[in-house]
Every structure is written in C-alpha cells, then in structure tokens.
Design an enzyme around this catalytic site. Structure first.
Site, mmCIF file in Angstrom:
data_model
loop_
_atom_site.group_PDB
_atom_site.id
_atom_site.type_symbol
_atom_site.label_atom_id
_atom_site.label_comp_id
_atom_site.label_asym_id
_atom_site.label_seq_id
_atom_site.Cartn_x
_atom_site.Cartn_y
_atom_site.Cartn_z
ATOM 1 N N SER A 45 -26.535 -22.975 13.890
ATOM 2 C CA SER A 45 -26.931 -22.360 12.610
ATOM 3 C C SER A 45 -27.656 -23.316 11.666
ATOM 4 C CB SER A 45 -25.710 -21.770 11.900
ATOM 5 O OG SER A 45 -24.741 -22.770 11.686
ATOM 6 N N ASP A 146 -16.444 -1.554 5.023
ATOM 7 C CA ASP A 146 -17.627 -1.842 5.837
ATOM 8 C C ASP A 146 -18.602 -0.681 5.677
ATOM 9 O OD1 ASP A 146 -19.510 -2.226 7.975
ATOM 10 O OD2 ASP A 146 -18.065 -3.598 8.904
ATOM 11 N N THR A 175 -18.745 -10.737 6.475
ATOM 12 C CA THR A 175 -19.993 -9.973 6.603
ATOM 13 C C THR A 175 -21.131 -10.890 7.054
ATOM 14 O OG1 THR A 175 -20.741 -10.462 4.363
ATOM 15 C CG2 THR A 175 -19.290 -8.554 4.624
ATOM 16 N N ARG A 208 -20.644 -16.420 5.058
ATOM 17 C CA ARG A 208 -21.837 -17.124 4.595
ATOM 18 C C ARG A 208 -21.669 -17.432 3.110
ATOM 19 N NH1 ARG A 208 -22.631 -18.197 9.120
ATOM 20 N NH2 ARG A 208 -24.400 -17.684 10.467
ATOM 21 N N ASP A 232 -14.822 -21.827 3.179
ATOM 22 C CA ASP A 232 -15.341 -22.622 4.290
ATOM 23 C C ASP A 232 -16.857 -22.721 4.200
ATOM 24 O OD1 ASP A 232 -15.202 -23.979 6.891
ATOM 25 O OD2 ASP A 232 -16.213 -22.183 7.643
ATOM 26 N N GLU A 237 -25.630 -24.988 1.054
ATOM 27 C CA GLU A 237 -25.271 -25.975 2.094
ATOM 28 C C GLU A 237 -26.529 -26.646 2.655
ATOM 29 O OE1 GLU A 237 -22.972 -24.329 5.352
ATOM 30 O OE2 GLU A 237 -21.729 -23.195 3.964
ATOM 31 N N HIS A 254 -17.769 -25.567 6.542
ATOM 32 C CA HIS A 254 -18.364 -24.549 7.423
ATOM 33 C C HIS A 254 -17.950 -24.794 8.878
ATOM 34 C CE1 HIS A 254 -22.103 -21.735 7.921
ATOM 35 N NE2 HIS A 254 -21.130 -21.405 8.764
ATOM 36 N N GLY A 257 -15.325 -21.518 12.482
ATOM 37 C CA GLY A 257 -15.550 -21.059 13.854
ATOM 38 C C GLY A 257 -15.580 -22.163 14.894
ATOM 39 N N TYR A 258 -15.212 -23.382 14.486
ATOM 40 C CA TYR A 258 -15.447 -24.551 15.342
ATOM 41 C C TYR A 258 -14.335 -24.885 16.336
ATOM 42 C CZ TYR A 258 -19.803 -26.483 13.452
ATOM 43 O OH TYR A 258 -21.114 -26.708 13.133
#
Length: 378
Positions: A45, A146, A175, A208, A232, A237, A254, A257-258
């Site tokens: 990303s 949603d 989202t 995000r 996060d 950024e 960020h 998801g790591y």
C-alpha cells in the site's frame, strides 16, 4: 521475464522466482530506472500506482499484496491494458485480531465485560463480517452499518450511521476510502459525528486514516470529554499528528493487518493471479511457507471467560507491543515507515493449538479462530 517485487513482501522472491527473474526494490519510492526493464510490478500500500509511475514502461501487470486498492489507479491501468490483481481479504483475520487485542486490553483496564457492550461495525466487508462472526460467538451484540450493501439488498440487519452513534458503545471502522460519490467515506467520522459521540464510547479506526477527521477528533479529546480511541491509521501518513497520538489510548503505525499469515496470503494471492495471467497457473498451500510459531501448544483447564481469552489472545499478540515504539519515535522523519519495514513477526490465533478439558471452551475457541481441541481430563 523480469518481475519487480516490494522488498518487504514476504515470500515474494521465493514464489515469483518460479515464474521469472525477480528483483526486490523499495516500495516508497520505486526506482524508476527499474520500471523501464521489467514486465510486472508487485507492490504494497505504500506505492502509488498510476500513470505518472508507469506511463511509457513495459510493465503489463501490477499486483498489490493488500486488500485495499486506493493507492492504485485501477481505471488508468484498465485503459492502458495493464493486468491488475489485489488480495481481497488477505489480512482480514489480522485486523479482526488487532481489534480484539485492543478491546480486551481496554476492558481489563477499565473493568468492563465486552458482553455488556454494543459494538457498531461500520463497513461489513471481509474484515467487518469476520469481526461480527467472532463477536457474536461470544454473545456480544453487534450493529452493522454498510450503506452500499444495504442498497444492494444484501442479507443482514443494516442500520444507519446515526443509529450506531446513538446506540453503540464501540464504533469500529472497516470501510474502503472513497473520496467522493454516493458512498463517500472521506471524513465519514466528521466533526459533527465526533461531537455527537456519547461520553465513554470507544472509537477504533483500522481501515484508512482519512475516514476519521483527525483534527476534529483531537479537538474532541482536548475538550476533556471521555472517549477511548484506538488508531492504527492516520491522515497524512507517514506523517501523523503527534498531538493526536499523545491523546489516544492506543496508537500504532498502520500494522493492524501485519500478521505473517496475512502478509503471506497477500503474496500468494497475487502470485496465483499473475501465474494465471501469464498462462502458467499455480496454487500455493500457505502452511508450506510458514515457520513454527513462538508458542504453539497450550493446555486450558476449565471454562473460557473474558480474562482467560485476553491472556490467550495476548499470548499470541498484545497490541501494546506496537503502541510504545510509535510514541518513542513519533514526529521523526522516516521512522513511521521504518517501524513497518522492521515489524516484529506476529502470528494469528490459529497458530496456537489449545487443548481444553472443557468441551464448550474448545468449541468457542474454534469459533474464535484458535486451533482448539477437546481433550478430556483423565
């Protein structure tokens, strides 16, 4: 055939070398001279993929080992005839477990039971739907928002964001980032929404940065009204608002998801897509790539309560390990990216094999994503 891969994409060299010559390059910025001699580009990303990056290069395929694609100009790639693949859902489990790690920490600190809280999930895609499933397995009430899915008539009891603001004790955002259009999510949590949050609400953003208005959030926190915040992701950024970091309960770089599993899934998904694109389709079994985890088996005696779940979850991943390093280096140029590049190995709950003498505990742990078995005491 030459394939450029982001140097921080795990297992990329190992996998893509089955298809051609591989060159690992930094993701921010990608060296332009390398692009002029390559056929495919695999990014994360941090790399903005658009006309100014790729125009005039021989690149005919781009893969991003990420679920999100707002760093990629997909319309231009299509127009230019360049193949594209992302890795939807690759890190969804990792983000869910990040949210759980934070909630279990706050629950212990502030002395509340998650079962007494209503959790509002904004964005019910790969992450939001998995989060809902795990929360409901624990008997926790969830509210779902949603609008695109509601408009499509998807199954589910979808509420408005207003209803979540009124009823939820936790608001967690999952989202994509849409900067305009009917389902715009840029500043979805704007000044008005942030002002309306009930005292004591927990706000989590792990999607995000610009989905939450950072300036408005800081203003609310500075006003002294109680609000717990887990961030996060940040506006601007890799630069972030240091005053905001100082004001939040948990702040990380960020990395929600790591996990090793999430990163490996991202790489394998784009590898499989590219192998199909060039007519040499291959499948990869994730478990053949992953090393043994630090902890891999444990015995649990008796039922599963919230403190026990917290200890098991934090044995695999405690979010506080990522909060302290960011506070230490906040505001120093280059350090945000360095934390992400040199990220300590992190595993998912599925890496922990739990033997339970309580059958109900084993069944619940399986629903939560642990690798659990019932092993009656003799």
């Amino acid at each position: 055939m030459k394939i450029l891969v982001d140097e921080n994409m795990p297992y990329a060299r190992e996998l893509f070398s089955r298809l051609g010559e591989v060159k690992a390059v930094p993701g921010r910025p990608i060296p332009v001279e390398e692009l002029n001699h390559a056929d495919a580009l695999m990014v994360r990303s941090v790399t903005k993929v658009n006309e100014s990056l790729l125009s005039g290069t021989p690149i005919n395929f781009v893969g991003t080992a990420t679920a999100g694609t707002d760093h990629v100009d997909e319309a231009w790639l299509k127009q230019a005839g360049i193949g594209f693949s992302a890795a939807p859902g690759c890190n969804a489990i990792a983000v869910v477990e990040y949210v759980f790690s934070a909630l279990l920490m706050l629950a212990e600190r502030d002395g509340f039971s998650l079962r007494d809280r209503t959790i509002g999930i904004v964005g019910v895609g790969n992450v939001g739907s998995r989060l809902q499933t795990r929360l409901e397995a624990l008997g926790i009430r969830t509210l779902l928002c949603d609008p695109p899915r509601a408009a499509r008539g998807d199954e589910g009891d979808f509420r408005t964001l207003d209803e979540l603001v009124q009823e939820a004790d936790v608001l967690t955002f999952h989202t994509p980032l849409y900067k305009d259009g009917p389902y715009k999510t840029l500043h979805l949590a704007d000044e008005t929404l942030i002002r309306r949050l009930k005292p004591g609400v927990i706000l989590i953003n792990a999607c995000r940065g610009p989905v939450v208005d950072n300036a408005a959030l800081l203003a609310r926190l500075n006003a002294g009204q109680p609000l717990s915040v887990v961030l996060d992701v940040w506006e601007g950024e890799p630069d972030l608002n240091v005053a905001l970091l100082e004001a939040v309960d948990i702040g990380t770089s960020h990395i929600a998801g790591y996990t090793l599993e999430g990163k490996a899934r991202g790489t394998t998904q784009v590898f499989e897509a590219y192998s199909a694109f060039i007519g040499r389709e291959q499948r990869v079994a994730l478990e053949t790539l992953l090393p043994a985890p630090e902890f891999d088996r444990i015995t649990l005696h008796g039922p599963l309560d919230q403190p026990t779940l917290k200890r098991l979850a934090h044995l695999v991943y405690d979010v506080r390990r990522d909060d302290a390093p960011l506070r230490k280096v906040a505001g120093i140029p280059g350090e945000f990216d360095k934390l992400r590049k040199n990220y300590l190995e992190r595993r998912e709950w599925s890496s922990l094999y739990v033997m339970c003498d309580d059958e109900t505990a084993a069944a619940l742990l399986c629903k939560l994503g642990f690798n659990a078995v019932h092993h009656p005491a003799h």
